[in-house]
Design a protein around this motif. Structure first.
Motif, PDB file in Angstrom:
ATOM      1  N   VAL A 165      -4.207   5.305   2.622  1.00 23.12           N
ATOM      2  CA  VAL A 165      -4.286   5.609   1.196  1.00 23.12           C
ATOM      3  C   VAL A 165      -3.490   4.579   0.396  1.00 23.12           C
ATOM      4  O   VAL A 165      -3.965   4.064  -0.619  1.00 23.12           O
ATOM      5  CB  VAL A 165      -3.779   7.042   0.915  1.00 23.12           C
ATOM      6  CG1 VAL A 165      -3.640   7.296  -0.579  1.00 23.12           C
ATOM      7  CG2 VAL A 165      -4.703   8.064   1.555  1.00 23.12           C
ATOM      8  N   ALA A 166      -2.302   4.254   0.839  1.00 24.74           N
ATOM      9  CA  ALA A 166      -1.461   3.277   0.134  1.00 24.74           C
ATOM     10  C   ALA A 166      -2.131   1.907   0.080  1.00 24.74           C
ATOM     11  O   ALA A 166      -2.094   1.236  -0.952  1.00 24.74           O
ATOM     12  CB  ALA A 166      -0.096   3.176   0.805  1.00 24.74           C
ATOM     13  N   THR A 167      -2.761   1.500   1.150  1.00 25.57           N
ATOM     14  CA  THR A 167      -3.459   0.218   1.182  1.00 25.57           C
ATOM     15  C   THR A 167      -4.624   0.214   0.196  1.00 25.57           C
ATOM     16  O   THR A 167      -4.823  -0.747  -0.550  1.00 25.57           O
ATOM     17  CB  THR A 167      -3.969  -0.090   2.611  1.00 25.57           C
ATOM     18  OG1 THR A 167      -2.830  -0.181   3.470  1.00 25.57           O
ATOM     19  CG2 THR A 167      -4.753  -1.373   2.670  1.00 25.57           C
ATOM     20  N   HIS A 168      -5.389   1.304   0.176  1.00 22.29           N
ATOM     21  CA  HIS A 168      -6.515   1.406  -0.746  1.00 22.29           C
ATOM     22  C   HIS A 168      -6.031   1.374  -2.201  1.00 22.29           C
ATOM     23  O   HIS A 168      -6.619   0.672  -3.041  1.00 22.29           O
ATOM     24  CB  HIS A 168      -7.318   2.677  -0.467  1.00 22.29           C
ATOM     25  CG  HIS A 168      -8.550   2.793  -1.293  1.00 22.29           C
ATOM     26  ND1 HIS A 168      -9.659   2.014  -1.080  1.00 22.29           N
ATOM     27  CD2 HIS A 168      -8.840   3.591  -2.337  1.00 22.29           C
ATOM     28  CE1 HIS A 168     -10.577   2.324  -1.962  1.00 22.29           C
ATOM     29  NE2 HIS A 168     -10.109   3.283  -2.735  1.00 22.29           N
ATOM     30  N   LEU A 169      -4.968   2.098  -2.503  1.00 22.94           N
ATOM     31  CA  LEU A 169      -4.433   2.103  -3.863  1.00 22.94           C
ATOM     32  C   LEU A 169      -3.923   0.724  -4.281  1.00 22.94           C
ATOM     33  O   LEU A 169      -4.092   0.324  -5.432  1.00 22.94           O
ATOM     34  CB  LEU A 169      -3.329   3.145  -3.994  1.00 22.94           C
ATOM     35  CG  LEU A 169      -3.796   4.593  -3.966  1.00 22.94           C
ATOM     36  CD1 LEU A 169      -2.594   5.538  -3.954  1.00 22.94           C
ATOM     37  CD2 LEU A 169      -4.718   4.905  -5.123  1.00 22.94           C
ATOM     38  N   ALA A 170      -3.331  -0.006  -3.370  1.00 22.58           N
ATOM     39  CA  ALA A 170      -2.864  -1.368  -3.682  1.00 22.58           C
ATOM     40  C   ALA A 170      -4.049  -2.276  -4.008  1.00 22.58           C
ATOM     41  O   ALA A 170      -3.975  -3.094  -4.933  1.00 22.58           O
ATOM     42  CB  ALA A 170      -2.065  -1.929  -2.510  1.00 22.58           C
ATOM     43  N   LYS A 171      -5.139  -2.123  -3.275  1.00 15.88           N
ATOM     44  CA  LYS A 171      -6.350  -2.912  -3.555  1.00 15.88           C
ATOM     45  C   LYS A 171      -6.900  -2.567  -4.932  1.00 15.88           C
ATOM     46  O   LYS A 171      -7.294  -3.449  -5.700  1.00 15.88           O
ATOM     47  CB  LYS A 171      -7.410  -2.649  -2.484  1.00 15.88           C
ATOM     48  CG  LYS A 171      -7.062  -3.217  -1.137  1.00 15.88           C
ATOM     49  CD  LYS A 171      -8.121  -2.830  -0.113  1.00 15.88           C
ATOM     50  CE  LYS A 171      -7.796  -3.360   1.270  1.00 15.88           C
ATOM     51  NZ  LYS A 171      -8.829  -2.998   2.247  1.00 15.88           N
ATOM     52  N   GLU A 220      -5.227  -1.345  -7.446  1.00 18.98           N
ATOM     53  CA  GLU A 220      -4.293  -1.842  -8.453  1.00 18.98           C
ATOM     54  C   GLU A 220      -4.497  -3.331  -8.718  1.00 18.98           C
ATOM     55  O   GLU A 220      -4.502  -3.776  -9.865  1.00 18.98           O
ATOM     56  CB  GLU A 220      -2.856  -1.565  -8.028  1.00 18.98           C
ATOM     57  CG  GLU A 220      -1.836  -1.956  -9.073  1.00 18.98           C
ATOM     58  CD  GLU A 220      -0.421  -1.571  -8.688  1.00 18.98           C
ATOM     59  OE1 GLU A 220       0.429  -1.562  -9.593  1.00 18.98           O
ATOM     60  OE2 GLU A 220      -0.159  -1.286  -7.504  1.00 18.98           O
ATOM     61  N   ARG A 221      -4.678  -4.114  -7.659  1.00 16.06           N
ATOM     62  CA  ARG A 221      -4.935  -5.554  -7.841  1.00 16.06           C
ATOM     63  C   ARG A 221      -6.212  -5.782  -8.641  1.00 16.06           C
ATOM     64  O   ARG A 221      -6.251  -6.637  -9.529  1.00 16.06           O
ATOM     65  CB  ARG A 221      -5.010  -6.263  -6.490  1.00 16.06           C
ATOM     66  CG  ARG A 221      -3.661  -6.473  -5.835  1.00 16.06           C
ATOM     67  CD  ARG A 221      -3.734  -7.425  -4.647  1.00 16.06           C
ATOM     68  NE  ARG A 221      -4.636  -6.961  -3.599  1.00 16.06           N
ATOM     69  CZ  ARG A 221      -4.273  -6.216  -2.555  1.00 16.06           C
ATOM     70  NH1 ARG A 221      -3.011  -5.835  -2.439  1.00 16.06           N
ATOM     71  NH2 ARG A 221      -5.151  -5.868  -1.640  1.00 16.06           N
ATOM     72  N   ALA A 222      -7.256  -5.028  -8.329  1.00 13.15           N
ATOM     73  CA  ALA A 222      -8.528  -5.182  -9.033  1.00 13.15           C
ATOM     74  C   ALA A 222      -8.387  -4.818 -10.511  1.00 13.15           C
ATOM     75  O   ALA A 222      -8.887  -5.532 -11.390  1.00 13.15           O
ATOM     76  CB  ALA A 222      -9.605  -4.327  -8.366  1.00 13.15           C
ATOM     77  N   VAL A 223      -7.683  -3.725 -10.786  1.00 18.77           N
ATOM     78  CA  VAL A 223      -7.496  -3.295 -12.169  1.00 18.77           C
ATOM     79  C   VAL A 223      -6.632  -4.307 -12.921  1.00 18.77           C
ATOM     80  O   VAL A 223      -6.955  -4.692 -14.054  1.00 18.77           O
ATOM     81  CB  VAL A 223      -6.877  -1.875 -12.225  1.00 18.77           C
ATOM     82  CG1 VAL A 223      -6.439  -1.523 -13.646  1.00 18.77           C
ATOM     83  CG2 VAL A 223      -7.867  -0.851 -11.695  1.00 18.77           C
ATOM     84  N   ASP A 224      -5.552  -4.753 -12.320  1.00 13.25           N
ATOM     85  CA  ASP A 224      -4.680  -5.734 -12.975  1.00 13.25           C
ATOM     86  C   ASP A 224      -5.438  -7.020 -13.294  1.00 13.25           C
ATOM     87  O   ASP A 224      -5.302  -7.569 -14.386  1.00 13.25           O
ATOM     88  CB  ASP A 224      -3.468  -6.051 -12.101  1.00 13.25           C
ATOM     89  CG  ASP A 224      -2.456  -4.919 -12.044  1.00 13.25           C
ATOM     90  OD1 ASP A 224      -2.556  -3.965 -12.852  1.00 13.25           O
ATOM     91  OD2 ASP A 224      -1.565  -4.976 -11.160  1.00 13.25           O
ATOM     92  N   ARG A 225      -6.220  -7.476 -12.343  1.00 11.08           N
ATOM     93  CA  ARG A 225      -6.998  -8.710 -12.538  1.00 11.08           C
ATOM     94  C   ARG A 225      -8.015  -8.536 -13.668  1.00 11.08           C
ATOM     95  O   ARG A 225      -8.172  -9.418 -14.518  1.00 11.08           O
ATOM     96  CB  ARG A 225      -7.684  -9.087 -11.230  1.00 11.08           C
ATOM     97  CG  ARG A 225      -8.225 -10.487 -11.224  1.00 11.08           C
ATOM     98  CD  ARG A 225      -8.610 -10.933  -9.839  1.00 11.08           C
ATOM     99  NE  ARG A 225      -9.872 -10.311  -9.465  1.00 11.08           N
ATOM    100  CZ  ARG A 225     -10.178  -9.889  -8.247  1.00 11.08           C
ATOM    101  NH1 ARG A 225      -9.310  -9.995  -7.270  1.00 11.08           N
ATOM    102  NH2 ARG A 225     -11.345  -9.359  -7.992  1.00 11.08           N
ATOM    103  N   THR A 226      -8.683  -7.398 -13.677  1.00  9.99           N
ATOM    104  CA  THR A 226      -9.682  -7.147 -14.716  1.00  9.99           C
ATOM    105  C   THR A 226      -9.020  -6.992 -16.079  1.00  9.99           C
ATOM    106  O   THR A 226      -9.515  -7.526 -17.076  1.00  9.99           O
ATOM    107  CB  THR A 226     -10.506  -5.888 -14.372  1.00  9.99           C
ATOM    108  OG1 THR A 226     -11.080  -6.053 -13.072  1.00  9.99           O
ATOM    109  CG2 THR A 226     -11.622  -5.667 -15.380  1.00  9.99           C
TER     110      THR A 226
END
Length: 76
Positions: A15-21, A23-29
């Protein structure tokens, strides 16, 4: 039905790994598309999630994140 606590411990790193992914996608967008039209943001966010390997997100969550990014002010 009770859940075995060891199942929780096994699932949390996934779950933590998925949430980090996510978060990166949202931050980038957000960095590249804040304030742009919803459809443009939604497409960019979907692509960013795909790029991160986090495409398994509830559609309503993607729509809400895209709406928030689209509605965001683009600076001072």
């Amino acid at each position: 039905m009770a859940t075995d606590p060891s199942e929780y411990e096994k699932a949390m790193p996934i779950v933590a790994t998925h949430l980090a992914k996510m978060e990166r996608a949202v931050d980038r967008t957000r960095a590249s598309h804040a304030g742009r039209p919803f459809k443009v943001v939604h497409q960019a966010l979907a692509e960013a999630l795909q790029d991160e390997g986090a495409q398994r997100v509830v559609p309503q969550v993607v729509e809400e994140l895209a709406r928030q990014i689209s509605d965001a002010a683009t600076g001072p």
